[in-house]
Design a protein around this motif. Structure first.
Motif, short mmCIF file in Angstrom:
data_model
loop_
_atom_site.label_atom_id
_atom_site.label_comp_id
_atom_site.label_asym_id
_atom_site.label_seq_id
_atom_site.Cartn_x
_atom_site.Cartn_y
_atom_site.Cartn_z
N GLN A 132 0.87 -1.18 0.00
CA GLN A 132 0.00 0.00 0.00
C GLN A 132 0.90 1.22 0.00
N MET A 133 0.61 2.16 -0.91
CA MET A 133 1.44 3.34 -1.05
C MET A 133 0.58 4.60 -0.97
N TYR A 134 1.25 5.74 -0.96
CA TYR A 134 0.56 7.03 -0.80
C TYR A 134 -0.39 6.97 0.40
N ILE A 135 0.09 6.44 1.51
CA ILE A 135 -0.73 6.34 2.71
C ILE A 135 -0.83 7.71 3.36
N ARG A 136 -2.06 8.14 3.57
CA ARG A 136 -2.32 9.43 4.22
C ARG A 136 -3.02 9.18 5.54
N LEU A 137 -2.59 9.97 6.53
CA LEU A 137 -3.17 9.90 7.87
C LEU A 137 -3.89 11.19 8.18
N GLU A 138 -4.94 11.09 8.98
CA GLU A 138 -5.59 12.29 9.52
C GLU A 138 -4.65 12.84 10.57
N CYS A 139 -4.25 14.12 10.43
CA CYS A 139 -3.34 14.68 11.44
C CYS A 139 -3.58 16.17 11.65
N GLN A 140 -4.84 16.57 11.58
CA GLN A 140 -5.18 17.97 11.86
C GLN A 140 -4.84 18.30 13.30
N GLY A 141 -4.07 19.34 13.51
CA GLY A 141 -3.66 19.74 14.86
C GLY A 141 -2.42 19.03 15.37
N PHE A 142 -1.88 18.10 14.60
CA PHE A 142 -0.68 17.39 15.03
C PHE A 142 0.53 18.31 15.01
N ARG A 143 1.32 18.23 16.10
CA ARG A 143 2.58 18.96 16.20
C ARG A 143 3.59 18.08 16.91
N SER A 144 4.82 18.20 16.48
CA SER A 144 5.90 17.48 17.16
C SER A 144 6.85 18.51 17.74
N GLY A 145 7.38 18.21 18.94
CA GLY A 145 8.34 19.09 19.59
C GLY A 145 9.69 19.09 18.90
N GLU A 146 9.91 18.16 17.99
CA GLU A 146 11.14 18.10 17.19
C GLU A 146 10.76 17.86 15.73
N ILE A 147 11.62 18.26 14.84
CA ILE A 147 11.37 18.09 13.41
C ILE A 147 11.41 16.61 13.05
N ILE A 148 10.43 16.17 12.26
CA ILE A 148 10.38 14.80 11.77
C ILE A 148 10.97 14.79 10.36
N ASN A 149 11.80 13.82 10.09
CA ASN A 149 12.39 13.68 8.76
C ASN A 149 11.27 13.63 7.72
N ARG A 150 11.36 14.51 6.71
CA ARG A 150 10.29 14.61 5.69
C ARG A 150 10.12 13.33 4.88
N SER A 151 11.11 12.47 4.84
CA SER A 151 10.93 11.20 4.13
C SER A 151 10.07 10.23 4.95
N LYS A 152 9.90 10.53 6.23
CA LYS A 152 9.08 9.68 7.11
C LYS A 152 7.63 10.16 7.17
N LEU A 153 7.44 11.49 7.35
CA LEU A 153 6.09 12.04 7.51
C LEU A 153 6.09 13.49 7.06
N VAL A 154 5.17 13.83 6.18
CA VAL A 154 5.03 15.21 5.70
C VAL A 154 3.60 15.67 5.95
N LYS A 155 3.46 16.75 6.71
CA LYS A 155 2.14 17.30 7.00
C LYS A 155 1.79 18.35 5.95
N THR A 156 0.61 18.18 5.34
CA THR A 156 0.09 19.17 4.41
C THR A 156 -1.39 19.36 4.73
N GLY A 157 -1.69 20.53 5.28
CA GLY A 157 -3.08 20.77 5.68
C GLY A 157 -3.47 19.89 6.84
N ARG A 158 -4.58 19.18 6.68
CA ARG A 158 -5.09 18.31 7.75
C ARG A 158 -4.65 16.86 7.60
N THR A 159 -3.81 16.56 6.59
CA THR A 159 -3.35 15.18 6.40
C THR A 159 -1.83 15.11 6.42
#
Length: 134
Positions: A71-98
């Motif tokens: 399964q590819m192009y997996i999108r998660l609901e993440c509206q309001g999600f914040r991390s106290g440290e930067i997450i590697n963009r190859s692992k997770l990229v937040k765009t809008g609410r996903t």
């Protein structure tokens, strides 16, 4: 003679049916039976860390694909999600609410993918879309 011909034709159709079933991989979990329900998300605390906002926990998110298909192009609901440290963009990229997982690359069948983030409490990630690749 007519009976022999009918028996040959019947055997021919039985063989065609058998080949059709074998070609489709009868008994295996196919693309048509895989779905977003085969994406499971678990989280666990790893360590506590000190950030500019105080003590927070490092959470590890483990995404499992229980389907035989990738399964590819997996999108998660993440509206309001914040991390106290930067997450590697190859692992997770937040765009809008996903959030896009693994830069859109597949999580292969029966495999896992993980990333970490820092927060006071776990964020309730939910899968909202994916593309099957069988």
């Amino acid at each position: 003679m007519a009976l022999a011909l009918a028996a040959i034709i019947a055997k021919f159709f039985v063989m065609l049916l058998l080949l059709n079933v074998l070609a489709k991989g009868y008994g295996h979990k196919h693309k048509s039976t895989c779905s977003l329900k085969d994406i499971h998300i678990n989280q666990r605390k790893t360590i506590k860390t000190l950030t500019t906002k105080g003590h927070h926990t490092v959470w590890e998110v483990i995404i499992s694909n229980t389907c035989e298909c990738s399964q590819m192009y997996i999108r998660l609901e993440c509206q309001g999600f914040r991390s106290g440290e930067i997450i590697n963009r190859s692992k997770l990229v937040k765009t809008g609410r996903t959030c896009l997982v693994n830069d859109g690359f597949p999580i292969n069948g029966h495999k896992t993918f993980s990333f970490r983030y820092v927060s006071a409490r776990p964020y309730p990630f939910q899968p909202i879309s994916s593309t099957l690749a069988c």
